[in-house]
Design a protein around this motif. Sequence first.
Motif: not given
Length: 95
Positions: A21, A62, A64-65, A72
């Motif tokens: 990222q 992603t 994502a958490v 994830v």
Amino acid sequence: MPTRQLHTLAGCRYDQYALNQIHSGSRFETDALTWNAGVVYTLNKYLSPYYGQSSNYSPASTFAVLLDGSMVPDSRGKGREAGLKFDVPRWNISG
């Protein structure tokens, strides 16, 4: 009549996945070893039953958490398949 035969298949695959990222400087890396195995038994020139098993892997793509702050997890699974292959050369049909 052709000789009856047993055919086997086995394999494995190693995957690596990395996601960077840019704006935050975060990096996520994951890897997995997946496999497959199967058999086909030729009964005659027309029919061949088969069976196979495999594992699969899909990385979380992603950053994502979850509510607890952990990432994830990757998706993993196993599959099975069985069936009957057929061949009718006279009619140019196989399946």
